[in-house]
Design a protein around this motif. Structure first.
Motif, PDB file in Angstrom:
ATOM      1  N   VAL A  75     -26.994 105.392  51.508  1.00  0.00           N
ATOM      2  CA  VAL A  75     -27.946 106.265  52.199  1.00  0.00           C
ATOM      3  C   VAL A  75     -27.218 107.316  53.035  1.00  0.00           C
ATOM      4  O   VAL A  75     -27.512 108.517  52.935  1.00  0.00           O
ATOM      5  CB  VAL A  75     -28.903 105.439  53.087  1.00  0.00           C
ATOM      6  CG1 VAL A  75     -29.766 106.356  53.947  1.00  0.00           C
ATOM      7  CG2 VAL A  75     -29.787 104.542  52.233  1.00  0.00           C
ATOM      8  N   VAL A  76     -26.272 106.887  53.854  1.00  0.00           N
ATOM      9  CA  VAL A  76     -25.582 107.801  54.772  1.00  0.00           C
ATOM     10  C   VAL A  76     -24.768 108.842  54.001  1.00  0.00           C
ATOM     11  O   VAL A  76     -24.877 110.048  54.261  1.00  0.00           O
ATOM     12  CB  VAL A  76     -24.678 107.017  55.749  1.00  0.00           C
ATOM     13  CG1 VAL A  76     -23.814 107.977  56.567  1.00  0.00           C
ATOM     14  CG2 VAL A  76     -25.520 106.145  56.677  1.00  0.00           C
ATOM     15  N   CYS A  77     -23.960 108.386  53.047  1.00  0.00           N
ATOM     16  CA  CYS A  77     -23.124 109.326  52.274  1.00  0.00           C
ATOM     17  C   CYS A  77     -23.986 110.249  51.414  1.00  0.00           C
ATOM     18  O   CYS A  77     -23.691 111.439  51.281  1.00  0.00           O
ATOM     19  CB  CYS A  77     -22.133 108.560  51.399  1.00  0.00           C
ATOM     20  SG  CYS A  77     -20.895 107.644  52.316  1.00  0.00           S
ATOM     21  N   GLY A  78     -25.052 109.688  50.847  1.00  0.00           N
ATOM     22  CA  GLY A  78     -25.940 110.506  50.022  1.00  0.00           C
ATOM     23  C   GLY A  78     -26.625 111.593  50.828  1.00  0.00           C
ATOM     24  O   GLY A  78     -26.641 112.759  50.423  1.00  0.00           O
ATOM     25  N   ILE A  79     -27.162 111.230  51.983  1.00  0.00           N
ATOM     26  CA  ILE A  79     -27.856 112.220  52.812  1.00  0.00           C
ATOM     27  C   ILE A  79     -26.875 113.243  53.372  1.00  0.00           C
ATOM     28  O   ILE A  79     -27.182 114.445  53.438  1.00  0.00           O
ATOM     29  CB  ILE A  79     -28.630 111.521  53.946  1.00  0.00           C
ATOM     30  CG1 ILE A  79     -29.788 110.718  53.362  1.00  0.00           C
ATOM     31  CG2 ILE A  79     -29.169 112.545  54.954  1.00  0.00           C
ATOM     32  CD1 ILE A  79     -30.576 109.929  54.373  1.00  0.00           C
ATOM     33  N   ALA A  80     -25.683 112.790  53.764  1.00  0.00           N
ATOM     34  CA  ALA A  80     -24.668 113.728  54.275  1.00  0.00           C
ATOM     35  C   ALA A  80     -24.308 114.758  53.203  1.00  0.00           C
ATOM     36  O   ALA A  80     -24.235 115.965  53.476  1.00  0.00           O
ATOM     37  CB  ALA A  80     -23.427 112.964  54.721  1.00  0.00           C
ATOM     38  N   GLY A  81     -24.091 114.276  51.981  1.00  0.00           N
ATOM     39  CA  GLY A  81     -23.772 115.192  50.882  1.00  0.00           C
ATOM     40  C   GLY A  81     -24.921 116.138  50.574  1.00  0.00           C
ATOM     41  O   GLY A  81     -24.714 117.337  50.316  1.00  0.00           O
ATOM     42  N   ILE A  82     -26.143 115.608  50.590  1.00  0.00           N
ATOM     43  CA  ILE A  82     -27.317 116.444  50.336  1.00  0.00           C
ATOM     44  C   ILE A  82     -27.428 117.548  51.379  1.00  0.00           C
ATOM     45  O   ILE A  82     -27.729 118.703  51.051  1.00  0.00           O
ATOM     46  CB  ILE A  82     -28.597 115.575  50.322  1.00  0.00           C
ATOM     47  CG1 ILE A  82     -28.632 114.706  49.063  1.00  0.00           C
ATOM     48  CG2 ILE A  82     -29.853 116.451  50.377  1.00  0.00           C
ATOM     49  CD1 ILE A  82     -29.720 113.657  49.066  1.00  0.00           C
ATOM     50  N   ILE A 162     -24.505 111.245  42.082  1.00  0.00           N
ATOM     51  CA  ILE A 162     -25.726 111.508  41.315  1.00  0.00           C
ATOM     52  C   ILE A 162     -26.926 111.599  42.247  1.00  0.00           C
ATOM     53  O   ILE A 162     -27.834 112.421  42.039  1.00  0.00           O
ATOM     54  CB  ILE A 162     -25.929 110.426  40.237  1.00  0.00           C
ATOM     55  CG1 ILE A 162     -24.783 110.491  39.219  1.00  0.00           C
ATOM     56  CG2 ILE A 162     -27.274 110.595  39.534  1.00  0.00           C
ATOM     57  CD1 ILE A 162     -24.729 109.315  38.270  1.00  0.00           C
ATOM     58  N   ARG A 163     -26.937 110.771  43.296  1.00  0.00           N
ATOM     59  CA  ARG A 163     -28.014 110.855  44.295  1.00  0.00           C
ATOM     60  C   ARG A 163     -28.008 112.215  44.984  1.00  0.00           C
ATOM     61  O   ARG A 163     -29.072 112.802  45.231  1.00  0.00           O
ATOM     62  CB  ARG A 163     -27.834 109.733  45.326  1.00  0.00           C
ATOM     63  CG  ARG A 163     -28.756 109.825  46.540  1.00  0.00           C
ATOM     64  CD  ARG A 163     -30.190 109.663  46.144  1.00  0.00           C
ATOM     65  NE  ARG A 163     -31.102 109.911  47.248  1.00  0.00           N
ATOM     66  CZ  ARG A 163     -32.155 110.706  47.190  1.00  0.00           C
ATOM     67  NH1 ARG A 163     -32.430 111.363  46.076  1.00  0.00           N
ATOM     68  NH2 ARG A 163     -32.952 110.860  48.220  1.00  0.00           N
ATOM     69  N   ILE A 164     -26.828 112.718  45.298  1.00  0.00           N
ATOM     70  CA  ILE A 164     -26.716 114.043  45.922  1.00  0.00           C
ATOM     71  C   ILE A 164     -27.252 115.111  44.974  1.00  0.00           C
ATOM     72  O   ILE A 164     -28.046 115.973  45.373  1.00  0.00           O
ATOM     73  CB  ILE A 164     -25.255 114.328  46.322  1.00  0.00           C
ATOM     74  CG1 ILE A 164     -24.812 113.372  47.437  1.00  0.00           C
ATOM     75  CG2 ILE A 164     -25.079 115.778  46.774  1.00  0.00           C
ATOM     76  CD1 ILE A 164     -23.325 113.409  47.728  1.00  0.00           C
ATOM     77  N   TRP A 165     -26.839 115.036  43.731  1.00  0.00           N
ATOM     78  CA  TRP A 165     -27.302 115.997  42.712  1.00  0.00           C
ATOM     79  C   TRP A 165     -28.810 115.983  42.590  1.00  0.00           C
ATOM     80  O   TRP A 165     -29.453 117.024  42.464  1.00  0.00           O
ATOM     81  CB  TRP A 165     -26.643 115.642  41.381  1.00  0.00           C
ATOM     82  CG  TRP A 165     -27.167 116.369  40.190  1.00  0.00           C
ATOM     83  CD1 TRP A 165     -26.825 117.624  39.765  1.00  0.00           C
ATOM     84  CD2 TRP A 165     -28.138 115.879  39.251  1.00  0.00           C
ATOM     85  NE1 TRP A 165     -27.526 117.943  38.616  1.00  0.00           N
ATOM     86  CE2 TRP A 165     -28.333 116.890  38.276  1.00  0.00           C
ATOM     87  CE3 TRP A 165     -28.858 114.684  39.123  1.00  0.00           C
ATOM     88  CZ2 TRP A 165     -29.214 116.740  37.214  1.00  0.00           C
ATOM     89  CZ3 TRP A 165     -29.738 114.535  38.066  1.00  0.00           C
ATOM     90  CH2 TRP A 165     -29.905 115.561  37.128  1.00  0.00           C
ATOM     91  N   LYS A 166     -29.399 114.787  42.667  1.00  0.00           N
ATOM     92  CA  LYS A 166     -30.852 114.647  42.497  1.00  0.00           C
ATOM     93  C   LYS A 166     -31.620 115.056  43.749  1.00  0.00           C
ATOM     94  O   LYS A 166     -32.753 115.546  43.662  1.00  0.00           O
ATOM     95  CB  LYS A 166     -31.176 113.178  42.167  1.00  0.00           C
ATOM     96  CG  LYS A 166     -32.580 112.966  41.638  1.00  0.00           C
ATOM     97  CD  LYS A 166     -32.673 113.319  40.179  1.00  0.00           C
ATOM     98  CE  LYS A 166     -34.027 112.965  39.593  1.00  0.00           C
ATOM     99  NZ  LYS A 166     -35.149 113.718  40.145  1.00  0.00           N
ATOM    100  N   GLY A 167     -31.022 114.877  44.933  1.00  0.00           N
ATOM    101  CA  GLY A 167     -31.740 115.129  46.176  1.00  0.00           C
ATOM    102  C   GLY A 167     -31.584 116.514  46.765  1.00  0.00           C
ATOM    103  O   GLY A 167     -32.402 116.935  47.592  1.00  0.00           O
ATOM    104  N   VAL A 168     -30.549 117.241  46.345  1.00  0.00           N
ATOM    105  CA  VAL A 168     -30.289 118.577  46.893  1.00  0.00           C
ATOM    106  C   VAL A 168     -31.480 119.530  46.729  1.00  0.00           C
ATOM    107  O   VAL A 168     -31.823 120.256  47.670  1.00  0.00           O
ATOM    108  CB  VAL A 168     -29.003 119.172  46.278  1.00  0.00           C
ATOM    109  CG1 VAL A 168     -28.964 120.692  46.418  1.00  0.00           C
ATOM    110  CG2 VAL A 168     -27.775 118.570  46.942  1.00  0.00           C
ATOM    111  N   PRO A 169     -32.144 119.580  45.564  1.00  0.00           N
ATOM    112  CA  PRO A 169     -33.256 120.529  45.414  1.00  0.00           C
ATOM    113  C   PRO A 169     -34.358 120.358  46.460  1.00  0.00           C
ATOM    114  O   PRO A 169     -34.935 121.354  46.910  1.00  0.00           O
ATOM    115  CB  PRO A 169     -33.777 120.226  44.003  1.00  0.00           C
ATOM    116  CG  PRO A 169     -32.604 119.664  43.279  1.00  0.00           C
ATOM    117  CD  PRO A 169     -31.852 118.885  44.290  1.00  0.00           C
TER     118      PRO A 169
END
Length: 290
Positions: A75-82, A162-169
């Motif tokens: 969660v933390v790394c994904g949201i930070a990357g997003i 992949i979570r970052i790629w999916k959540g950025v939009p």
């Protein structure tokens, strides 16, 4: 006097259908979930016996602690990357660059792709035997042997990417909407005061975007905790459980081990955990707005 009372009561009368719908959609399943967490229930939902707090014992095991730790990292790394990628893209796409409409459309594409299809696609792309990424890396001579992106060492980092790629939009769309509400006079006044580049972003743009960022971050956090299909399609929680998140543990408990009560207990914990974090985030944001 009666007319005034009727007028005051009218909005509440209009709310009654919505209240019934919300109760049916949220309250009934929630009560059912709570009941399951204190009982022994089979796969078709038939009550067998009361289990008391036995279903919650798993929450105090080292296996659950490891799963919770992996989920927090996810969660933390994904949201930070997003936020890093999404904020950069939103700022760039807010400028009058050539082809801005096309770029905005391209950015949205990952968001509209279903999780299951996206997971399957990335599984093919990152396959260590015949995946396109390894094929390109080998042809360019950047690696001598195929990279095991979905192996034990890199699997968690890969699904976070992949979570970052999916959540950025989602974040790009949210921030673009907020950026377009900033009056042009604010930017002109900032330029006259010498606030350019980083200073303009730090002292003008960022404070104005903060409410949207907090709200978007809260939504992304809740979604990240509950994402199941994307990771399960790619790794099924493996290898060696290195990508097993809380959502996957709930699935395995319920539908593989047949422990509906244990799965309900983990779901209750996840719901409370996410709700508490969201509450403090929103409370902190409300304090700063005053």
């Amino acid at each position: 006097m009666k007319l005034k009372r009727k007028r005051k009561a009218l909005p509440y009368i209009f709310l009654i259908p919505a209240i019934f719908i919300i109760f049916a959609i949220f309250a009934i399943p929630l009560v059912n979930l709570l009941w399951y967490s204190f009982a022994k229930v089979d796969l078709i939902g038939q009550f067998q016996r009361w289990a008391g707090l036995n279903n919650y014992r798993y929450l105090f095991t080292s296996a659950f602690a490891a799963t919770l730790g992996r989920t927090i990292i996810w969660v933390v790394c994904g949201i930070a990357g997003i936020f890093v990628v999404g904020t950069t893209l939103a700022l760039a796409l807010n400028k009058p660059i050539p082809g801005r409409g096309i770029f905005r459309t391209i950015v949205i594409i990952p968001w509209v792709i279903p999780h299951v299809f996206a997971g399957t696609m990335w599984s093919w792309v990152l396959n260590s035997t015949n995946g396109i990424v390894n094929t390109v890396l080998l042809d360019l001579g950047l690696v001598s042997t195929p990279v095991s992106f979905l192996g034990a060492d890199l699997a968690l980092a890969t699904v976070i990417f992949i979570r970052i790629w999916k959540g950025v939009p989602f974040l790009v769309m949210s921030l673009l909407s907020a950026l377009q509400t900033i009056p042009s006079e604010v930017e002109e006044a900032a330029k006259l005061d010498g606030a350019l580049g980083w200073k303009y972003f730090a002292y003008i743009t960022l404070p104005l975007l903060k409410p949207v960022m907090v709200m978007s971050g809260t939504i992304l956090m809740a979604w990240s905790f509950t994402i199941f299909d994307l990771v399960y399609v790619i790794t099924a929680g493996g290898p060696l459980n290195v990508t097993e998140l809380l959502s996957i543990t709930i699935y395995k408990k319920a539908f593989i081990n047949g422990d509906m009560g244990g799965a309900a207990a983990i779901a209750i914990f996840t719901m409370l955990f996410v709700s508490i974090i969201a509450f403090f985030l929103m409370k902190h944001n409300a304090k700063e707005d005053k």
